[in-house]
Design an enzyme around this catalytic site. Structure first.
Site: not given
Ligand code: NAP
Length: 317
Positions: A143, A146-147
């Site tokens: 993701c 997200c990261d």
């Protein structure tokens, strides 16, 4: 098989952000939901969905310092329990939604319910390499939203040639110094507009006809080994991050022939709601969302499902 089936007003299948938010809301509405939360996997000691495989979550509102994924899910669960939700750490093996009450079986128990909230989530397809899941959150990610932030100024790679891979690669150029797209063929599957975007981006480099065959590093990803699919030649690529974007699989096998779904397996819900085609059955989270796939959007749709469910139940009496 149990002799008599336990009956519940609301039965929730799945315990990620969607299922547990639905549990908090229905529990607070005095509906005493039972959450069939799934079982621990080979990589996690608790069920709780994809966040159990994540390390730090920095984009969930309310946690300015960030919070570890498993801790966040633990808090969701505790909050649902506080209002009377109960949990069963088993997997649903079979459902029958063709008559009232709705029926659900685990391997050795049968349940009946007036309403059901499906929140079984989706999983990212993985490459199947040794230690791949151990390194998720330690250099390997599924993701970018997200990261990506963790890879500022670093060289990273994205595997895949579809729209997701290009979208992730382009997004990641905001953080990384260089993004290498690794694709097993010599042309992208992605739509023309996405392909053009990738080719026009100076920070994106391509490794065509290449497959990742090894992940290097013990506790943290330190590089990858690529294999040329034409010549068979191996080469090292020094990256500190590897984003796997080769597609997702919604967890909907159980509902095949039972609930309406897209060809890709995502459950269909009535626009702007969580209603499925079966009255009294609602769906929320990644199992019906292939667009946003965020913990916060899953939680939001879990709230929608709980409210839809509560109102639907009220109208039955
Ligand atoms: P996808 O279109 O199925 O693409 C998956 C990619 O991963 C393909 O390039 C495939 O290679 C590669 N792949 C699959 N298994 C692999 C493996 N084991 N090793 C290496 N590579 C592998 O999936 P997606 O990109 O997630 O897209 C899913 C759907 O959502 C598509 O319909 C897409 O158009 C849509 N979507 C749209 C947008 C947008 O419009 N902004 C963004 C994201 C997704 P091959 O090409 O060789 O098969």
């Amino acid at each position: 098989m149990a002799a008599t089936a336990a009956h519940h007003h609301v039965l929730i299948i799945g315990s990620g952000p969607a299922g547990l938010t639905a549990a908090i809301y229905t529990a607070r509405a005095n509906l005493a939901p039972l959450v069939i939360e799934g079982e621990p996997s080979s990589t996690t000691d608790q069920p709780g969905g994809q966040l159990m495989l994540t390390t730090e979550v920095e984009n969930f509102p309310g946690f300015p310092e960030g919070i570890m994924g498993p801790e966040l899910m633990g808090r969701f669960r505790e909050q649902a329990g506080r209002f009377g939700a109960t949990f069963l750490t088993e997997k649903v093996a079979r459902v029958d939604f063709s008559a009232r009450p709705l029926r659900v079986w685990t391997h050795d128990k049968e349940f009946t319910a007036d309403s059901i909230i499906v929140a079984t989530g989706a999983q990212s397809l993985m490459l199947g390499l040794p230690r791949e899941t151990d390194l998720v959150g330690h250099g390997v990610s599924t993701c970018a939203t997200c990261d990506g932030f963790f890879f500022r100024g670093k060289e990273i790679a994205v595997v895949g040639g579809g729209d997701s891979a290009v979208e992730e690669a382009v997004f990641l150029t905001k953080f990384a110094s260089k993004v290498t797209m690794i694709h097993r063929r010599d042309e992208l599957r992605a739509s023309k507009i996405m392909r053009d975007r990738a080719h026009a981006n100076e920070k994106i480099d391509f490794k065509w006809n290449s497959q990742v065959v090894e992940l290097k590093g013990d506790a943290q990803l330190e590089g990858i080994v690529l294999k040329d699919t034409v010549t068979g030649q191996l080469s090292d690529l020094n990256v500190s991050g590897l984003f796997i974007a080769i597609g997702h699989q919604p967890n909907t096998k159980l509902f095949s022939g039972v609930l309406d779904m897209e060809d890709s397996g995502y459950l269909l819900t009535r626009t702007g709601s969580s209603y499925t085609n079966v009255p009294g059955v609602f769906a929320c989270g990644d199992v019906q969302d292939h667009t946003y796939r965020q913990a916060i959007t899953a939680a939001g749709s879990g709230c929608m499902a709980a409210i839809d469910c509560e109102r639907w139940l009220e109208n039955q009496h």
